[in-house]
Motif scaffolding. Structure first.
Motif, PDB file in Angstrom:
ATOM      1  N   VAL A 233       0.868  -1.173   0.000  1.00 49.10           N
ATOM      2  CA  VAL A 233       0.000   0.000   0.000  1.00 49.10           C
ATOM      3  C   VAL A 233       0.908   1.227   0.000  1.00 49.10           C
ATOM      4  CG1 VAL A 233      -1.834   1.276   1.166  1.00 49.10           C
ATOM      5  CG2 VAL A 233      -1.772  -1.218   1.327  1.00 49.10           C
ATOM      6  N   HIS A 234       0.713   2.138  -0.939  1.00 48.59           N
ATOM      7  CA  HIS A 234       1.559   3.321  -1.053  1.00 48.59           C
ATOM      8  C   HIS A 234       1.200   4.373  -0.004  1.00 48.59           C
ATOM      9  CE1 HIS A 234       3.735   2.076  -4.609  1.00 48.59           C
ATOM     10  NE2 HIS A 234       2.593   1.742  -5.204  1.00 48.59           N
ATOM     11  N   ASP A 235       2.113   5.330   0.158  1.00 49.67           N
ATOM     12  CA  ASP A 235       1.950   6.359   1.185  1.00 49.67           C
ATOM     13  C   ASP A 235       0.781   7.300   0.931  1.00 49.67           C
ATOM     14  OD1 ASP A 235       4.124   5.325   2.431  1.00 49.67           O
ATOM     15  OD2 ASP A 235       5.547   6.819   1.710  1.00 49.67           O
ATOM     16  N   ASN A 236       0.206   7.279  -0.271  1.00 50.47           N
ATOM     17  CA  ASN A 236      -0.931   8.159  -0.533  1.00 50.47           C
ATOM     18  C   ASN A 236      -2.241   7.604   0.030  1.00 50.47           C
ATOM     19  OD1 ASN A 236      -0.926   6.073  -2.464  1.00 50.47           O
ATOM     20  ND2 ASN A 236      -2.169   7.289  -3.887  1.00 50.47           N
ATOM     21  N   CYS A 237      -2.155   6.485   0.748  1.00 50.99           N
ATOM     22  CA  CYS A 237      -3.326   5.905   1.426  1.00 50.99           C
ATOM     23  C   CYS A 237      -3.947   6.947   2.356  1.00 50.99           C
ATOM     24  CB  CYS A 237      -2.898   4.668   2.213  1.00 50.99           C
ATOM     25  SG  CYS A 237      -4.143   4.014   3.345  1.00 50.99           S
ATOM     26  N   THR A 238      -5.263   7.110   2.273  1.00 55.93           N
ATOM     27  CA  THR A 238      -5.959   8.099   3.107  1.00 55.93           C
ATOM     28  C   THR A 238      -6.525   7.484   4.381  1.00 55.93           C
ATOM     29  OG1 THR A 238      -8.046   7.726   1.954  1.00 55.93           O
ATOM     30  CG2 THR A 238      -6.585   9.464   1.083  1.00 55.93           C
ATOM     31  N   SER A 239      -6.291   6.186   4.584  1.00 57.67           N
ATOM     32  CA  SER A 239      -6.761   5.469   5.770  1.00 57.67           C
ATOM     33  C   SER A 239      -8.288   5.477   5.869  1.00 57.67           C
ATOM     34  CB  SER A 239      -6.146   6.074   7.042  1.00 57.67           C
ATOM     35  OG  SER A 239      -6.264   5.187   8.126  1.00 57.67           O
ATOM     36  N   CYS A 240      -8.965   5.450   4.707  1.00 57.36           N
ATOM     37  CA  CYS A 240     -10.431   5.459   4.713  1.00 57.36           C
ATOM     38  C   CYS A 240     -11.004   4.118   5.167  1.00 57.36           C
ATOM     39  CB  CYS A 240     -10.977   5.819   3.334  1.00 57.36           C
ATOM     40  SG  CYS A 240     -10.621   4.572   2.049  1.00 57.36           S
ATOM     41  N   GLY A 241     -10.247   3.038   4.977  1.00 53.62           N
ATOM     42  CA  GLY A 241     -10.669   1.727   5.464  1.00 53.62           C
ATOM     43  C   GLY A 241     -11.553   0.942   4.526  1.00 53.62           C
ATOM     44  N   ARG A 242     -11.811   1.455   3.308  1.00 50.46           N
ATOM     45  CA  ARG A 242     -12.703   0.732   2.397  1.00 50.46           C
ATOM     46  C   ARG A 242     -12.110  -0.623   1.997  1.00 50.46           C
ATOM     47  NH1 ARG A 242     -14.652   5.561  -1.793  1.00 50.46           N
ATOM     48  NH2 ARG A 242     -15.426   6.993  -0.166  1.00 50.46           N
ATOM     49  N   CYS A 243     -10.776  -0.658   1.850  1.00 54.09           N
ATOM     50  CA  CYS A 243     -10.121  -1.913   1.463  1.00 54.09           C
ATOM     51  C   CYS A 243     -10.385  -2.999   2.495  1.00 54.09           C
ATOM     52  CB  CYS A 243      -8.626  -1.700   1.282  1.00 54.09           C
ATOM     53  SG  CYS A 243      -7.800  -1.004   2.739  1.00 54.09           S
ATOM     54  N   SER A 244     -10.314  -2.643   3.755  1.00 51.19           N
ATOM     55  CA  SER A 244     -10.527  -3.603   4.834  1.00 51.19           C
ATOM     56  C   SER A 244     -11.995  -4.028   4.921  1.00 51.19           C
ATOM     57  CB  SER A 244     -10.078  -2.986   6.160  1.00 51.19           C
ATOM     58  OG  SER A 244     -10.108  -3.929   7.200  1.00 51.19           O
ATOM     59  N   GLU A 245     -12.897  -3.104   4.617  1.00 51.54           N
ATOM     60  CA  GLU A 245     -14.328  -3.412   4.677  1.00 51.54           C
ATOM     61  C   GLU A 245     -14.714  -4.514   3.693  1.00 51.54           C
ATOM     62  OE1 GLU A 245     -16.316   0.257   3.998  1.00 51.54           O
ATOM     63  OE2 GLU A 245     -15.664   1.173   5.890  1.00 51.54           O
ATOM     64  N   VAL A 246     -14.116  -4.494   2.494  1.00 51.10           N
ATOM     65  CA  VAL A 246     -14.503  -5.473   1.464  1.00 51.10           C
ATOM     66  C   VAL A 246     -13.670  -6.745   1.528  1.00 51.10           C
ATOM     67  CG1 VAL A 246     -15.295  -3.649  -0.084  1.00 51.10           C
ATOM     68  CG2 VAL A 246     -12.947  -4.496  -0.282  1.00 51.10           C
ATOM     69  N   CYS A 247     -12.605  -6.748   2.308  1.00 52.79           N
ATOM     70  CA  CYS A 247     -11.735  -7.928   2.386  1.00 52.79           C
ATOM     71  C   CYS A 247     -12.504  -9.095   3.007  1.00 52.79           C
ATOM     72  CB  CYS A 247     -10.489  -7.615   3.204  1.00 52.79           C
ATOM     73  SG  CYS A 247      -9.374  -9.038   3.382  1.00 52.79           S
ATOM     74  N   PRO A 248     -12.544 -10.267   2.363  1.00 56.12           N
ATOM     75  CA  PRO A 248     -13.312 -11.399   2.894  1.00 56.12           C
ATOM     76  C   PRO A 248     -12.562 -12.233   3.933  1.00 56.12           C
ATOM     77  CG  PRO A 248     -12.395 -11.977   0.757  1.00 56.12           C
ATOM     78  CD  PRO A 248     -12.002 -10.544   1.019  1.00 56.12           C
ATOM     79  N   VAL A 249     -11.285 -11.926   4.170  1.00 53.83           N
ATOM     80  CA  VAL A 249     -10.456 -12.744   5.058  1.00 53.83           C
ATOM     81  C   VAL A 249     -10.390 -12.103   6.444  1.00 53.83           C
ATOM     82  CG1 VAL A 249      -8.163 -13.720   5.463  1.00 53.83           C
ATOM     83  CG2 VAL A 249      -9.066 -13.563   3.140  1.00 53.83           C
ATOM     84  N   GLU A 250     -10.703 -12.891   7.460  1.00 58.30           N
ATOM     85  CA  GLU A 250     -10.558 -12.436   8.845  1.00 58.30           C
ATOM     86  C   GLU A 250      -9.529 -13.307   9.550  1.00 58.30           C
ATOM     87  OE1 GLU A 250     -14.044 -10.059  11.165  1.00 58.30           O
ATOM     88  OE2 GLU A 250     -14.103 -12.237  11.188  1.00 58.30           O
ATOM     89  N   PHE A 251      -8.762 -12.650  10.426  1.00 55.85           N
ATOM     90  CA  PHE A 251      -7.669 -13.364  11.088  1.00 55.85           C
ATOM     91  C   PHE A 251      -7.450 -12.724  12.458  1.00 55.85           C
ATOM     92  CE2 PHE A 251      -3.180 -14.440  11.818  1.00 55.85           C
ATOM     93  CZ  PHE A 251      -3.207 -15.800  11.506  1.00 55.85           C
ATOM     94  N   PRO A 252      -7.078 -13.505  13.501  1.00 57.66           N
ATOM     95  CA  PRO A 252      -6.829 -12.906  14.826  1.00 57.66           C
ATOM     96  C   PRO A 252      -5.737 -11.838  14.770  1.00 57.66           C
ATOM     97  CG  PRO A 252      -7.001 -15.283  15.021  1.00 57.66           C
ATOM     98  CD  PRO A 252      -6.981 -14.971  13.549  1.00 57.66           C
ATOM     99  N   ASN A 253      -6.016 -10.701  15.378  1.00 56.56           N
ATOM    100  CA  ASN A 253      -5.089  -9.566  15.362  1.00 56.56           C
ATOM    101  C   ASN A 253      -3.968  -9.788  16.385  1.00 56.56           C
ATOM    102  OD1 ASN A 253      -3.805  -7.105  15.266  1.00 56.56           O
ATOM    103  ND2 ASN A 253      -5.652  -5.876  15.511  1.00 56.56           N
TER     104      ASN A 253
END
Length: 646
Positions: A233-253
């Protein structure tokens, strides 16, 4: 010749005046006296006046160690126009008075040491001091609270910093805590200004997902190679979180100790810095949804690992600690779901963790009737190899026991301990407040925990050492105060840096009292828990001291290096390079003809190389074989005189 009483340190065990009188009769000794404290202003002035009046060209002080006071007297003779290396220091404190109880034997032993010192002084050579340019930049390895504090302190002095962190975000263990003792305040409220200050400082470059892969050079001019893993992920990421919302994979943090979940593209926690998301390639199924929904096209699966080289004048190591894994103590059944560590409890209690495991705000309404906290798990325990006290676990337990009791006043909270250790201005008061809350203290280390095979109950077996009676405690939850251990990866990093390690695995300090932030390699400083267990307060203070020590190396823009270093005689060198294999600072290399040569800047004049050389080709200036031989002759001659007299 000047013989020091050192108060009663030396004079309490031997006849100082007799030693001074003996020295007056030795060959080449023009003047000999004794003094109560040679290192005092009056003692130093006495030495300088003697040099002037008697036109001396060598001085010998018999007192304490070379490390502590050679510079004191060398500076004095230099002020009198002599080369500082014309001074010889004879240690009759650590080598004689501190280890010899018999008065007559100690006095004779001191005379023998003085005779040897006078012989050595006669062959002293003048040695020059070289000025070396330094690179005004520091690398800080590790971005926990120690690394952050050291980086900020250095940057505020105008010294550029490269901050290297192996995790996706900076902040370390402190970001994982629920509250901190002795104020019970939110750790992020304390740490966040420092995190943001470091992130936004123009003189600090942050490299996350990065590790040191190679170190060359020496103090003032290190060349460090850093390998950075791709974030995808490049530094221009705005941290909006949309990528994480659509990701189908869940894993213990991992940051949440497994009590919370994360996606394959994630931020470890909401306030994480950098705020850029990270793709976990290991668990990613490469569906591409995150790339599709990213509004600024920051997600890039093609990113590769990078290697960069940095020239720095000093290195601060702040790689922190790891929590001891209690699975090794099988009697404590750490694999049981209701047996957790203090760090796991922190995540259970934290307001940002959403899990059914919360004991203070359970979703099913059930609260534990009894909680047992066990101290010294993996510390003060020779059986697991950690004999040391971690030093923070008692306060850690008092804090969390108090929090549980405040929220669940009807819950019985026990602390099973060996000794409660609460030193300092506020900690004893903190301990007393815990007692007032109704926490039950049992002095004794539990022998085992027995899970009930049919219910979730646990039985803790412990002997109360005050009463001598065995106690069985029925508990709904057991919390293990796991000790702090050196990080497992530090052995590899320590090898690249050329650092010595203590038997416990932590970095070995140069001097436990006079240089606790200096390492065995000049120019490499230690900050925080990499040197040993300590709490946040002490960690921050230690990090500030490490930053100050690093700044001292660089602030003048040059180093003054005494050339009392190793030197190679090519006529005797057989190119075996035995010297190079034993040189801990890595100061010996090979020239184009295959001969050993010494980097004067890196050499610490320890003499290990000279001992390993089979031909005597490598010698230490002012500790050459011929000089050491004369020193031994001085010892033997005096001992023969004593033997003849007897």
């Amino acid at each position: 010749m000047f013989v020091c009483h050192c108060g009663e340190n030396i004079a309490g065990k031997l006849d100082v005046e007799e030693v001074a009188e003996f020295a007056a009769g030795l060959p080449n000794v023009e003047f000999s006296t004794d003094n109560l404290f040679m290192c005092s202003k009056q003692g130093v002035e006495l030495l300088k006046e003697a040099v002037r009046r008697h036109k001396l060209n060598r001085t010998v002080v018999a007192s304490c160690s070379v490390e502590q006071h050679w510079p004191t007297f060398a500076r004095a003779v230099e002020e009198m126009g002599l080369n500082p290396h014309m001074h010889e220091q004879v240690n009759i404190r650590e080598w004689v008075s501190w280890v010899t109880n018999d008065w007559d034997n100690a006095t004779e032993k001191a005379k023998s040491a003085v005779a040897a010192g006078v012989k050595m002084a006669a062959l002293k050579e003048p040695i020059e001091t070289q000025k070396l340019d330094v690179v005004k930049k520091v690398m800080v390895i590790g971005a926990g609270v120690a690394g952050l504090r050291a980086a900020m302190d250095l940057a505020e002095l105008g010294i550029p910093v490269v901050l290297v962190e192996k995790e996706p975000s900076i902040g370390g263990h402190m970001t994982m805590l629920n509250k901190t003792f002795p104020t019970d305040e939110c750790p992020m409220c304390t740490l966040s200004p420092l995190l943001n200050g470091v992130a936004n400082h123009p003189d600090i470059e942050i490299l996350t997902l990065s590790e040191v892969s190679k170190v060359e050079g020496s103090v003032g001019n290190f060349v460090v190679e850093v390998t950075t893993k791709p974030r995808y992920v490049h530094d221009n990421c705005t941290s909006c979180g949309r990528c994480s919302e659509v990701c189908p994979v869940e894993f213990p943090n991992e940051w949440d100790m497994g009590f919370g979940m994360r996606k394959a593209i994630y931020k470890p926690y909401p306030q994480a810095i950098p705020s850029t998301f990270t793709r976990d390639k290991k668990h990613c199924i490469e569906c591409g949804l995150c790339e599709i929904v990213c509004p600024v096209q920051a997600v890039d699966f093609s990113m590769k690992k990078e290697k960069r080289e940095f020239n720095v004048g000093a290195i601060v190591v702040a790689t922190g600690y790891e929590q001891y894994d209690p699975v090794e103590i099988t009697a404590y059944h750490y694999d049981h779901p209701n047996i957790i560590t203090q760090l796991e409890l922190e995540r259970m209690l934290a307001p940002t963790t959403l899990t059914k495991g919360k004991i203070l705000r359970p979703s099913d309404g059930k609260v534990p009737e009894s909680v047992v906290i066990i101290q010294c798990v993996g510390s003060r325990n020779d059986q697991v190899g950690n004999a040391y006290c971690t030093g923070v676990c008692c306060m850690y337990a008092l804090k969390n026991a108090g929090i549980i009791k405040e929220h669940l006043p009807n819950t019985d909270v026990y602390i099973c301990y060996i000794d409660i250790r609460a030193p300092g201005l506020y900690y004893e008061e903190y301990y007393k407040k815990a007692q007032e809350k109704g926490i039950i203290f049992i002095r004794g280390r539990p022998s085992n925990i027995e899970p009930d095979p049919y219910e979730e109950k646990l039985t803790v077996f412990v002997e109360d050492t005050f009463t001598g009676e065995p106690v069985e405690i029925e508990a709904d939850m057991v919390i293990l105060s796991a000790g702090m251990i050196a990080p497992k990866g530090f052995g590899k990093l320590g090898g690249k840096l050329g650092l010595l390690r203590a038997k416990e695995g932590f970095a070995k300090e140069y001097h436990i009292k006079m240089g606790p932030m200096r390492s065995s390699r000049e120019g490499v400083l230690l900050a925080g828990t990499i040197q040993g267990p300590r709490d946040i307060t002490k960690t921050v203070a230690h990090a500030g001291a490490a930053a100050s020590a690093a700044a001292q190396i660089l602030v003048k823009g040059f180093l003054e290096k005494r050339l009392d270093t190793a030197i190679v005689d090519k006529d005797l060198c057989i190119k075996c390079l035995a010297c190079s294999t034993v040189c801990n600072p890595g100061a010996i290399d090979v020239d184009v003809d295959g001969y050993a040569f010494v980097n004067d800047t890196a050499c610490k004049s320890c003499g290990t190389c000279a001992g390993a050389c089979p031909t005597g080709a490598i010698q230490i200036r002012n500790f050459r074989d011929a000089q050491l031989k004369e020193e031994v002759i001085g010892l033997l001659e005096y001992n023969r005189l004593v033997g003849a007299a007897q």
